[in-house]
Motif scaffolding. Structure first.
Motif, PDB file in Angstrom:
ATOM      1  N   VAL A   8       0.828  -1.206   0.000  1.00 17.19           N
ATOM      2  CA  VAL A   8       0.000   0.000   0.000  1.00 17.19           C
ATOM      3  C   VAL A   8       0.860   1.253   0.000  1.00 17.19           C
ATOM      4  O   VAL A   8       0.608   2.204  -0.758  1.00 17.19           O
ATOM      5  CB  VAL A   8      -0.951  -0.011   1.213  1.00 17.19           C
ATOM      6  CG1 VAL A   8      -1.650   1.333   1.352  1.00 17.19           C
ATOM      7  CG2 VAL A   8      -1.970  -1.117   1.085  1.00 17.19           C
ATOM      8  N   LEU A   9       1.907   1.272   0.829  1.00 15.42           N
ATOM      9  CA  LEU A   9       2.750   2.465   0.907  1.00 15.42           C
ATOM     10  C   LEU A   9       3.490   2.715  -0.398  1.00 15.42           C
ATOM     11  O   LEU A   9       3.576   3.865  -0.876  1.00 15.42           O
ATOM     12  CB  LEU A   9       3.743   2.310   2.064  1.00 15.42           C
ATOM     13  CG  LEU A   9       3.138   2.336   3.480  1.00 15.42           C
ATOM     14  CD1 LEU A   9       4.218   2.104   4.529  1.00 15.42           C
ATOM     15  CD2 LEU A   9       2.451   3.666   3.718  1.00 15.42           C
ATOM     16  N   VAL A  10       4.033   1.650  -1.006  1.00 16.97           N
ATOM     17  CA  VAL A  10       4.767   1.818  -2.252  1.00 16.97           C
ATOM     18  C   VAL A  10       3.826   2.304  -3.362  1.00 16.97           C
ATOM     19  O   VAL A  10       4.147   3.227  -4.119  1.00 16.97           O
ATOM     20  CB  VAL A  10       5.456   0.502  -2.650  1.00 16.97           C
ATOM     21  CG1 VAL A  10       6.027   0.607  -4.066  1.00 16.97           C
ATOM     22  CG2 VAL A  10       6.564   0.170  -1.663  1.00 16.97           C
ATOM     23  N   ALA A  11       2.630   1.694  -3.465  1.00 14.68           N
ATOM     24  CA  ALA A  11       1.672   2.097  -4.494  1.00 14.68           C
ATOM     25  C   ALA A  11       1.200   3.533  -4.272  1.00 14.68           C
ATOM     26  O   ALA A  11       1.052   4.314  -5.229  1.00 14.68           O
ATOM     27  CB  ALA A  11       0.476   1.141  -4.498  1.00 14.68           C
ATOM     28  N   ALA A  12       0.968   3.906  -3.006  1.00  9.57           N
ATOM     29  CA  ALA A  12       0.527   5.262  -2.706  1.00  9.57           C
ATOM     30  C   ALA A  12       1.611   6.279  -3.036  1.00  9.57           C
ATOM     31  O   ALA A  12       1.333   7.361  -3.586  1.00  9.57           O
ATOM     32  CB  ALA A  12       0.137   5.380  -1.237  1.00  9.57           C
ATOM     33  N   ALA A  13       2.889   5.940  -2.730  1.00  8.02           N
ATOM     34  CA  ALA A  13       3.974   6.868  -3.034  1.00  8.02           C
ATOM     35  C   ALA A  13       4.106   7.081  -4.540  1.00  8.02           C
ATOM     36  O   ALA A  13       4.226   8.215  -5.028  1.00  8.02           O
ATOM     37  CB  ALA A  13       5.287   6.341  -2.448  1.00  8.02           C
ATOM     38  N   GLY A  14       4.079   5.978  -5.276  1.00  7.47           N
ATOM     39  CA  GLY A  14       4.160   6.111  -6.726  1.00  7.47           C
ATOM     40  C   GLY A  14       2.975   6.880  -7.297  1.00  7.47           C
ATOM     41  O   GLY A  14       3.127   7.727  -8.183  1.00  7.47           O
ATOM     42  N   GLY A  15       1.781   6.594  -6.785  1.00  8.97           N
ATOM     43  CA  GLY A  15       0.591   7.306  -7.260  1.00  8.97           C
ATOM     44  C   GLY A  15       0.644   8.782  -6.936  1.00  8.97           C
ATOM     45  O   GLY A  15       0.182   9.616  -7.731  1.00  8.97           O
ATOM     46  N   ALA A  16       1.192   9.119  -5.765  1.00  6.27           N
ATOM     47  CA  ALA A  16       1.287  10.532  -5.395  1.00  6.27           C
ATOM     48  C   ALA A  16       2.202  11.289  -6.343  1.00  6.27           C
ATOM     49  O   ALA A  16       1.895  12.414  -6.775  1.00  6.27           O
ATOM     50  CB  ALA A  16       1.789  10.650  -3.956  1.00  6.27           C
ATOM     51  N   VAL A  17       3.344  10.664  -6.686  1.00  7.87           N
ATOM     52  CA  VAL A  17       4.268  11.328  -7.607  1.00  7.87           C
ATOM     53  C   VAL A  17       3.600  11.539  -8.965  1.00  7.87           C
ATOM     54  O   VAL A  17       3.658  12.630  -9.556  1.00  7.87           O
ATOM     55  CB  VAL A  17       5.555  10.495  -7.751  1.00  7.87           C
ATOM     56  CG1 VAL A  17       6.455  11.096  -8.837  1.00  7.87           C
ATOM     57  CG2 VAL A  17       6.290  10.443  -6.427  1.00  7.87           C
ATOM     58  N   VAL A  18       2.950  10.493  -9.467  1.00  8.21           N
ATOM     59  CA  VAL A  18       2.287  10.611 -10.770  1.00  8.21           C
ATOM     60  C   VAL A  18       1.139  11.631 -10.698  1.00  8.21           C
ATOM     61  O   VAL A  18       0.916  12.412 -11.630  1.00  8.21           O
ATOM     62  CB  VAL A  18       1.759   9.241 -11.229  1.00  8.21           C
ATOM     63  CG1 VAL A  18       0.943   9.379 -12.522  1.00  8.21           C
ATOM     64  CG2 VAL A  18       2.914   8.278 -11.439  1.00  8.21           C
TER      65      VAL A  18
END
Length: 388
Positions: A8-18
């Protein structure tokens, strides 16, 4: 930290950047076509998924083959998403163009057409624009009628003032030259003409206060029967002259909070108007009763009815129908002001009381023999000292 939390944290971080990059791109494309905006939404959505899949794949140490499979599936989804976004963006652009043409028709004064087939929000906007156009046209029509009424008022008042002034001048010159055989009669006629002009000027002043919104009301709790009796008694000389019978009935003990002077003027104008238009040996009937939460005050006459094309205009300033501009009998007190102000004043005073006035043709078995003016006033609720 559990594996699910890491995902969840990795997906959220990547989504936030995008997402941040997508917002920046959206700001840069804010003035471009809707096609770009929808395409950007699709790209951001697919890129967010792709970044998350790649990041999770690296953490899970997937084989190259498995990673390629995941990437191909994601890219296939991206192509489909972009295709759907392109189709929807093209449809939205067509809808917006139809909306622009619809607005252009409205602005150009062209006939209305059905709202364009579009999403609910755009269709609702088209209907609201059409309704706004109709309201503007109605307001323009009202303004035009008011302007016509002002011009007619100036013309008719000028005529009605010129006639008695010419008579007064002729009689004054006859008196000065000693040519008047009956000076007393001349003086009486001059006084009558002056009184008629004073009444007309008073009506104009009252109407100007109504239109300016500065009509002062002094509300009191009064017995409506007393006001009706006084109005009928005041109109009796005019009724006798026209050989018209005036009577009425008022619900016993009926009280209402009104400005006595204003409502007396309303009653007087309506009764005299009915007497003046009722033929000899006819009658004018006044009644008052409680209907629901309102007081209904009615004046019915036997004028023969009002033409269907003009009944909606009887309360307009300076409207007098086909009646001649010059009073038929200068000695008639009801002829004191024929500039078409009486009913306009009635409407203004009634509306100042937060009421309304209506008129309709009446008669037995569908035959029109007269008309009925109905004043509806609120039964309860105090009036403010100033209304207009």
């Amino acid at each position: 930290m559990s594996e699910q939390v890491q995902v969840v944290l990795v997906a959220a971080a990547g989504g936030a950047v995008v997402g941040v990059l997508g917002l920046l791109a959206g700001w840069l494309l804010r003035s471009r076509s809707l096609r770009w905006q929808l395409a950007l939404v699709a790209v951001v959505s697919v890129t967010t998924v792709l970044v998350g899949v790649v990041a999770i794949a690296q953490l899970m140490f997937l084989s190259r083959h498995d990673l390629q499979v995941v990437m191909l599936v994601t890219l296939a989804g991206a192509v489909v998403s972009l295709g759907v976004a392109a189709i929807l963006s093209e449809a939205l652009v067509r809808w917006s163009r139809r909306m622009r043409e619809h607005v252009r028709r409205i602005g150009g004064g062209l006939p209305d057409e059905p709202a364009p087939q579009a999403p609910a929000e755009l269709s609702e906007l088209a209907r609201e624009l059409a309704a706004a156009r109709r309201r503007l046209e109605e307001a323009a029509d009202r303004e035009q009628r008011l302007e016509e009424s002002r011009r007619e008022l100036v013309s008719w008042v000028s005529h009605d003032l010129r006639t008695p002034l010419a008579g007064i001048r002729a009689m004054a010159e006859a008196l000065e030259d000693g040519l008047a055989n009956d000076p007393v009669r001349y003086h009486s006629q001059i006084r009558g003409e002056v009184d008629r002009m004073v009444s007309m000027v008073d009506d104009l002043f009252e109407l100007s206060r109504i239109h300016a919104g500065v009509l002062r009301l002094q509300p009191e709790l009064v017995l409506l029967g007393d006001l009706v009796s006084e109005a009928v008694a005041a109109a009796d000389p005019v009724a006798r002259m026209h050989r018209v019978q005036v009577g009425g009935e008022v619900q016993s003990g009926l009280e209402v909070t009104v400005d006595p002077a204003g409502l007396s003027r309303v009653l007087g104008n309506l009764i005299v108007n009915g007497v003046r238009h009722t033929p000899a040996d006819g009658s004018v009937h006044v009644s008052a009763r409680v209907v629901g939460d309102e007081v209904e005050l009615a004046v019915a006459d036997q004028c023969g009815g009002i033409e269907a094309g003009t009944i909606d205009r009887v309360f307009e300033v300076a409207f007098r129908g086909a009646e001649a501009r010059t009073p038929e009998d200068p000695a008639d007190p009801s002829a004191a002001s024929r500039a078409g102000l009486g009913l306009a004043i009635v409407k203004g005073i009634v509306e100042a009381h937060r009421g309304r006035v209506e008129v309709s043709n009446t008669g037995p078995d569908g035959a029109v023999t007269g008309c009925r003016f109905v004043v509806r006033l609120p039964l309860s609720g105090p009036l403010t000292p100033s209304a207009g």
